[in-house]
Write a protein that holds these residues in place. Structure first.
Motif, mmCIF file in Angstrom:
data_model
loop_
_atom_site.group_PDB
_atom_site.id
_atom_site.type_symbol
_atom_site.label_atom_id
_atom_site.label_comp_id
_atom_site.label_asym_id
_atom_site.label_seq_id
_atom_site.Cartn_x
_atom_site.Cartn_y
_atom_site.Cartn_z
ATOM 1 N N PHE A 50 -6.985 -19.446 45.280
ATOM 2 C CA PHE A 50 -7.646 -18.225 44.823
ATOM 3 C C PHE A 50 -7.262 -17.930 43.372
ATOM 4 C CE2 PHE A 50 -7.932 -13.690 44.093
ATOM 5 C CZ PHE A 50 -9.161 -13.355 44.631
ATOM 6 N N ILE A 51 -5.975 -18.003 43.069
ATOM 7 C CA ILE A 51 -5.485 -17.708 41.727
ATOM 8 C C ILE A 51 -6.123 -18.640 40.701
ATOM 9 C CG2 ILE A 51 -3.453 -17.797 40.224
ATOM 10 C CD1 ILE A 51 -1.792 -16.842 42.649
ATOM 11 N N GLU A 52 -6.111 -19.928 40.983
ATOM 12 C CA GLU A 52 -6.578 -20.908 40.005
ATOM 13 C C GLU A 52 -8.095 -20.932 39.867
ATOM 14 O OE1 GLU A 52 -4.647 -24.581 41.069
ATOM 15 O OE2 GLU A 52 -2.789 -23.977 40.044
ATOM 16 N N ALA A 53 -8.807 -20.241 40.762
ATOM 17 C CA ALA A 53 -10.267 -20.167 40.661
ATOM 18 C C ALA A 53 -10.729 -19.013 39.782
ATOM 19 C CB ALA A 53 -10.882 -20.027 42.054
ATOM 20 N N GLN A 54 -9.805 -18.104 39.427
ATOM 21 C CA GLN A 54 -10.201 -16.916 38.685
ATOM 22 C C GLN A 54 -10.454 -17.210 37.208
ATOM 23 O OE1 GLN A 54 -10.892 -14.285 40.678
ATOM 24 N NE2 GLN A 54 -10.253 -15.859 42.155
ATOM 25 N N THR A 55 -11.408 -16.499 36.639
ATOM 26 C CA THR A 55 -11.722 -16.610 35.218
ATOM 27 C C THR A 55 -11.428 -15.322 34.466
ATOM 28 O OG1 THR A 55 -14.026 -15.954 35.622
ATOM 29 C CG2 THR A 55 -13.527 -18.324 35.660
ATOM 30 N N GLN A 71 -4.122 -4.965 30.131
ATOM 31 C CA GLN A 71 -4.839 -5.851 29.233
ATOM 32 C C GLN A 71 -5.627 -6.874 30.038
ATOM 33 O OE1 GLN A 71 -2.499 -8.401 26.507
ATOM 34 N NE2 GLN A 71 -3.900 -7.705 24.914
ATOM 35 N N HIS A 72 -6.827 -7.175 29.563
ATOM 36 C CA HIS A 72 -7.644 -8.214 30.205
ATOM 37 C C HIS A 72 -7.280 -9.569 29.619
ATOM 38 C CE1 HIS A 72 -11.216 -10.897 30.313
ATOM 39 N NE2 HIS A 72 -11.216 -10.516 31.572
ATOM 40 N N ARG A 73 -7.231 -10.568 30.490
ATOM 41 C CA ARG A 73 -7.046 -11.941 30.070
ATOM 42 C C ARG A 73 -8.102 -12.787 30.782
ATOM 43 N NH1 ARG A 73 -4.933 -10.790 26.083
ATOM 44 N NH2 ARG A 73 -2.852 -11.319 25.326
ATOM 45 N N GLY A 74 -8.706 -13.721 30.052
ATOM 46 C CA GLY A 74 -9.746 -14.539 30.651
ATOM 47 C C GLY A 74 -9.739 -15.946 30.102
ATOM 48 N N GLY A 75 -10.495 -16.805 30.756
ATOM 49 C CA GLY A 75 -10.602 -18.196 30.352
ATOM 50 C C GLY A 75 -11.430 -18.945 31.380
ATOM 51 N N GLY A 78 -9.400 -22.328 36.174
ATOM 52 C CA GLY A 78 -8.247 -23.199 36.042
ATOM 53 C C GLY A 78 -7.320 -22.829 34.910
ATOM 54 N N PHE A 79 -7.696 -21.816 34.106
ATOM 55 C CA PHE A 79 -6.795 -21.421 33.019
ATOM 56 C C PHE A 79 -5.509 -20.814 33.574
ATOM 57 C CE2 PHE A 79 -8.081 -17.023 33.502
ATOM 58 C CZ PHE A 79 -7.111 -16.263 32.841
ATOM 59 N N LEU A 80 -5.589 -20.202 34.748
ATOM 60 C CA LEU A 80 -4.385 -19.757 35.462
ATOM 61 C C LEU A 80 -3.865 -20.947 36.260
ATOM 62 C CD1 LEU A 80 -5.176 -16.293 37.088
ATOM 63 C CD2 LEU A 80 -3.679 -16.733 35.152
ATOM 64 N N THR A 146 -8.812 -27.893 28.655
ATOM 65 C CA THR A 146 -9.493 -28.909 27.861
ATOM 66 C C THR A 146 -10.904 -28.442 27.491
ATOM 67 O OG1 THR A 146 -8.264 -30.660 28.989
ATOM 68 C CG2 THR A 146 -10.264 -31.309 27.812
ATOM 69 N N GLY A 147 -11.223 -28.530 26.203
ATOM 70 C CA GLY A 147 -12.572 -28.210 25.760
ATOM 71 C C GLY A 147 -12.863 -26.738 25.578
ATOM 72 N N TYR A 148 -11.909 -25.863 25.873
ATOM 73 C CA TYR A 148 -12.150 -24.423 25.725
ATOM 74 C C TYR A 148 -11.968 -24.027 24.261
ATOM 75 C CZ TYR A 148 -12.011 -19.414 26.767
ATOM 76 O OH TYR A 148 -12.277 -18.068 26.812
ATOM 77 N N LYS A 149 -12.987 -23.375 23.695
ATOM 78 C CA LYS A 149 -12.980 -23.057 22.273
ATOM 79 C C LYS A 149 -12.232 -21.760 21.994
ATOM 80 C CE LYS A 149 -17.250 -25.589 21.326
ATOM 81 N NZ LYS A 149 -18.650 -25.523 20.807
ATOM 82 N N ALA A 150 -10.932 -21.845 22.084
ATOM 83 C CA ALA A 150 -10.062 -20.710 21.775
ATOM 84 C C ALA A 150 -8.730 -21.276 21.314
ATOM 85 C CB ALA A 150 -9.865 -19.811 22.991
ATOM 86 N N ARG A 151 -8.045 -20.527 20.462
ATOM 87 C CA ARG A 151 -6.764 -20.998 19.928
ATOM 88 C C ARG A 151 -5.625 -20.468 20.789
ATOM 89 N NH1 ARG A 151 -3.569 -18.704 15.947
ATOM 90 N NH2 ARG A 151 -5.275 -17.309 15.365
ATOM 91 N N ALA A 152 -4.911 -21.389 21.427
ATOM 92 C CA ALA A 152 -3.766 -21.006 22.253
ATOM 93 C C ALA A 152 -2.549 -20.791 21.353
ATOM 94 C CB ALA A 152 -3.476 -22.096 23.275
ATOM 95 N N GLU A 153 -1.923 -19.630 21.468
ATOM 96 C CA GLU A 153 -0.818 -19.279 20.583
ATOM 97 C C GLU A 153 0.544 -19.377 21.254
ATOM 98 O OE1 GLU A 153 -2.645 -16.254 17.309
ATOM 99 O OE2 GLU A 153 -1.939 -15.343 19.177
#
Length: 204
Positions: A50-55, A71-75, A78-80, A146-153
């Motif tokens: 369930f956790i890893e399916a969330q966006t 705060q909202h976080r998204g991706g 599988g980003f989680l 992979t392939g997500y157009k965002a800069r991971a800090e």
């Protein structure tokens, strides 16, 4: 704080909360839950899925004065990532550079994650402690989709102390745009096939 002799739900059900439950008639039901198979601190395989399916997630923190912040976080799906039965990690992407969550966690590591899946009408609440890691490029790379157009800090690590899965009451059923697009695509393909079949039958 939870100990071996106290139910895990005490992380949320303080003595004040229990008194209010008692006053409003729900304490007995929650007491039964606490003595049974209610809350847990271990991430099960089902909860992991369930956790890893969330966006999309909501992350709550408090500053040193107790002022709360959500705060909202998204991706992409599988980003989680569940790293072990007590730890969730994800890459923290560049945002509006307010750094409120990071500042709060510097003063107070207690945090809360709220997950809601509108399609399945399910929600999960996770209590725990969190920290940011800015000096581990290998870990950051492993958590960056992979392939997500965002800069991971930086890396966000959440240590689960307790979780609870709520009932679906009052959760509206909603669908992601991608799900709706796929359903309409299948409908249009079906209509096209039926139109071809009608055309064929007319010409028999």
């Amino acid at each position: 704080m939870h100990s071996e002799n106290q139910p895990i739900s005490n992380i949320a059900f303080t003595s004040t909360v229990k008194a209010i439950q008692q006053r409003n008639g729900s304490r007995q039901a929650y007491a039964r839950m606490e003595s049974g198979s209610g809350w847990s601190s271990n991430i099960t395989d089902e909860i992991k899925s369930f956790i890893e399916a969330q966006t999309s997630i909501f992350l709550a923190t408090n500053n040193a004065d107790g002022q709360p912040y959500i705060q909202h976080r998204g991706g992409p799906e599988g980003f989680l990532q569940v790293l072990d039965e007590h730890t969730i990690g994800f890459a923290d992407f560049a945002g509006n550079r307010q750094y409120i969550t990071q500042g709060n966690l510097s003063d107070n590591q207690k945090a809360f994650i709220f997950l809601i899946d509108y399609r399945q009408q399910q929600r999960i609440k996770l209590w725990g402690e969190a920290r940011m890691i800015e000096d581990d490029p290998a870990l950051l790379a492993s958590l960056t989709p992979t392939g997500y157009k965002a800069r991971a800090e930086r890396v966000f690590l959440f240590s689960v102390k307790a979780w609870d899965a709520n009932c679906h009451q009052h959760i509206p059923m909603r669908f992601d745009a991608a799900d709706v697009h796929e359903a309409l695509k299948e409908r249009d393909q079906r209509i096209k096939m039926l139109e071809l079949e009608i055309h064929r039958l007319k010409n028999i």
